[in-house]
Design a protein around this motif. Structure first.
Motif, PDB file in Angstrom:
ATOM      1  N   ARG A 129      -1.697   7.327   0.211  1.00  0.00           N
ATOM      2  CA  ARG A 129      -0.452   7.817  -0.370  1.00  0.00           C
ATOM      3  C   ARG A 129      -0.418   9.455  -0.567  1.00  0.00           C
ATOM      4  NH1 ARG A 129      -2.444   3.997  -4.665  1.00  0.00           N
ATOM      5  NH2 ARG A 129      -2.511   5.700  -6.176  1.00  0.00           N
ATOM      6  N   ASP A 157       0.217  -2.823   2.489  1.00  0.00           N
ATOM      7  CA  ASP A 157      -0.045  -1.813   1.518  1.00  0.00           C
ATOM      8  C   ASP A 157       0.972  -1.116   0.712  1.00  0.00           C
ATOM      9  OD1 ASP A 157      -3.210  -2.018   1.862  1.00  0.00           O
ATOM     10  OD2 ASP A 157      -2.549  -1.996   3.857  1.00  0.00           O
ATOM     11  N   LEU A 158       1.922  -0.693   1.498  1.00  0.00           N
ATOM     12  CA  LEU A 158       2.902   0.300   1.134  1.00  0.00           C
ATOM     13  C   LEU A 158       4.269  -0.166   1.629  1.00  0.00           C
ATOM     14  CD1 LEU A 158       1.126   3.667   1.403  1.00  0.00           C
ATOM     15  CD2 LEU A 158       2.107   2.657  -0.731  1.00  0.00           C
ATOM     16  N   GLN A 172      -3.418  -2.128  -6.110  1.00  0.00           N
ATOM     17  CA  GLN A 172      -4.055  -1.060  -5.279  1.00  0.00           C
ATOM     18  C   GLN A 172      -4.024   0.238  -5.871  1.00  0.00           C
ATOM     19  OE1 GLN A 172      -1.099  -2.648  -2.463  1.00  0.00           O
ATOM     20  NE2 GLN A 172      -2.703  -3.288  -1.120  1.00  0.00           N
ATOM     21  N   HIS A 173      -3.506   0.539  -7.141  1.00  0.00           N
ATOM     22  CA  HIS A 173      -3.148   1.794  -7.729  1.00  0.00           C
ATOM     23  C   HIS A 173      -4.486   2.655  -7.783  1.00  0.00           C
ATOM     24  CE1 HIS A 173      -1.062   4.731  -9.898  1.00  0.00           C
ATOM     25  NE2 HIS A 173      -2.083   4.805 -10.927  1.00  0.00           N
ATOM     26  N   HIS A 202      -6.292   3.747  -0.757  1.00  0.00           N
ATOM     27  CA  HIS A 202      -4.911   3.570  -0.953  1.00  0.00           C
ATOM     28  C   HIS A 202      -4.430   4.876  -1.569  1.00  0.00           C
ATOM     29  CE1 HIS A 202      -0.789   1.792  -1.970  1.00  0.00           C
ATOM     30  NE2 HIS A 202      -1.543   0.771  -1.276  1.00  0.00           N
ATOM     31  N   ARG A 203      -5.380   5.391  -2.559  1.00  0.00           N
ATOM     32  CA  ARG A 203      -4.793   6.834  -3.037  1.00  0.00           C
ATOM     33  C   ARG A 203      -4.787   7.906  -1.738  1.00  0.00           C
ATOM     34  NH1 ARG A 203      -8.400   7.393  -8.210  1.00  0.00           N
ATOM     35  NH2 ARG A 203      -7.188   9.245  -8.725  1.00  0.00           N
ATOM     36  N   PHE A 229      -4.540  -0.188   7.468  1.00  0.00           N
ATOM     37  CA  PHE A 229      -3.334  -0.117   6.387  1.00  0.00           C
ATOM     38  C   PHE A 229      -2.072  -0.454   7.022  1.00  0.00           C
ATOM     39  CE2 PHE A 229      -6.286   3.297   5.153  1.00  0.00           C
ATOM     40  CZ  PHE A 229      -6.601   2.817   3.591  1.00  0.00           C
ATOM     41  N   GLN A 239     -10.615  -6.985  -5.023  1.00  0.00           N
ATOM     42  CA  GLN A 239     -10.700  -5.559  -4.861  1.00  0.00           C
ATOM     43  C   GLN A 239     -11.793  -4.986  -6.013  1.00  0.00           C
ATOM     44  OE1 GLN A 239      -9.216  -3.639  -2.671  1.00  0.00           O
ATOM     45  NE2 GLN A 239     -10.395  -2.228  -3.931  1.00  0.00           N
ATOM     46  N   TRP A 292       4.155   0.751  -4.286  1.00  0.00           N
ATOM     47  CA  TRP A 292       2.759  -0.069  -4.021  1.00  0.00           C
ATOM     48  C   TRP A 292       2.521  -0.878  -5.538  1.00  0.00           C
ATOM     49  CZ3 TRP A 292       3.050   5.269  -4.854  1.00  0.00           C
ATOM     50  CH2 TRP A 292       2.536   5.625  -6.253  1.00  0.00           C
ATOM     51  N   ASP A 323      -7.454   2.033  -5.897  1.00  0.00           N
ATOM     52  CA  ASP A 323      -8.193   1.978  -4.845  1.00  0.00           C
ATOM     53  C   ASP A 323      -8.395   3.320  -4.150  1.00  0.00           C
ATOM     54  OD1 ASP A 323      -9.275   0.178  -2.570  1.00  0.00           O
ATOM     55  OD2 ASP A 323      -7.916   1.489  -1.460  1.00  0.00           O
TER      56      ASP A 323
END
Length: 313
Positions: A292, A149-150, A282-283, A288-289, A100, A79, A278, A285
């Motif tokens: 969320r 992912d979540l 991935q915080h 990903h953001r 995702f 990543q 999560w 990414d």
């Protein structure tokens, strides 16, 4: 212990996909490789790492503990490389074709996926969501392995091991059919104990919040039927004289609530806090953001405001 100088780093993308897909065929498709090429890459990895890495089971290719431990570091490293190569702002929801994977309960899938898909249709028409169902005791492993992912839901068993954001709260209510001969518009504790119930017993070792409350209050109910998910309970109640206790939002998930009486329970139950969780890898990414943020927009009721992301460190 393998030395990094002895490992072909190109093989690590194969390891990443094999853990994610649990199948040589699916990993090959994801990587754009042939099945024999992926099998050969796996054999080279086994030799270089000194571990079987994967064993065949009736459920697919199961990673060994060594593979899972290695994969967590590999996933984070890949990543970082992608972020460095593609740039921190490379994710464009309007053009992205990213997939995702979301861990959602049966209720969560019915309640929130329609609204999520409407939002994606307008802002990210090529993004794919895959809903994943697992026993609750496997959620932690799935997040740590990068299989999803979540995770979204009331998941106190995840504790503070992951980043998390509060989305909403819910509470248990009582259900009876509207024409129940012994239950009126309210439910007393004596009537609750006297009647037979359909109980929701999720797959996995952990009791749900209602069962924990009943045990703490030493309230015993007579369970005539046990089912594994909340969506079945209202339909069963509507056609029987059984009672049920379900989160209030389950009623919202039903196409119709005709024939049902919804009542406050005759004892206090704790609020059910629904969060999204999560992994730290991935915080930051960008995609990903974005996801969320979309989930928070769709699931958080108006007026709740933004919640602070929480990390156990």
């Amino acid at each position: 212990m393998a030395n990094i100088r002895d490992v072909d780093l190109n093989l690590l993308t194969v390891l990443d996909q094999l853990v994610a897909q649990r199948s040589v065929t699916r990993a090959a498709a994801a990587l754009g490789m042939s099945q024999p090429a992926v099998s050969a890459a796996l054999q080279r990895l086994r030799t270089q790492i000194g571990d079987a890495l994967f064993v065949r089971t009736r459920h697919g290719m199961a990673p060994t503990p060594r593979a899972l431990a290695l994969h967590e570091q590999v996933r984070a490293g890949l990543q970082l490389l992608r972020t460095g190569l593609e740039g921190v702002s490379s994710f464009d929801p309007a053009t992205s074709r990213r997939e995702f994977r979301l861990l959602l309960s049966d209720v969560g899938q019915v309640l929130y996926l329609p609204a999520l898909m409407v939002e994606l249709h307008d802002t990210a028409p090529h993004v794919t969501l895959t809903a994943v169902t697992l026993p609750r005791d496997r959620y932690r492993d799935a997040l740590e392995a990068g299989d999803v992912d979540l995770a979204v839901g009331h998941l106190p068993q995840l504790g503070d091991a992951f980043f998390q954001q509060r989305l909403l709260e819910d509470r248990f209510v009582g259900l009876a059919r509207a024409e129940h001969p012994r239950v009126g518009r309210s439910l007393t504790l004596a009537r609750f104990v006297a009647e037979s119930h359909v109980a929701v017993v999720p797959v996995g070792p952990s009791p749900n919040a209602l069962e924990q409350t009943l045990r703490a209050l030493k309230i015993q109910r007579r369970v005539s039927l046990a089912v594994p998910n909340f969506l079945a309970a209202p339909l069963i109640v509507r056609g029987t004289e059984l009672l049920a206790c379900v989160p209030h939002r389950v009623i919202r998930a039903m196409p119709t609530v005709s024939g049902l009486r919804v009542m406050a329970l005759p004892f206090a139950t704790p609020a059910l806090q629904v969060n999204q969780f999560w992994h730290r890898r991935q915080h930051l990414d960008d995609g990903h953001r974005w996801l969320r943020g979309v989930i928070a927009k769709v699931m958080s009721p108006p007026g709740t405001g933004d919640y602070v992301d929480r990390d156990a460190g």
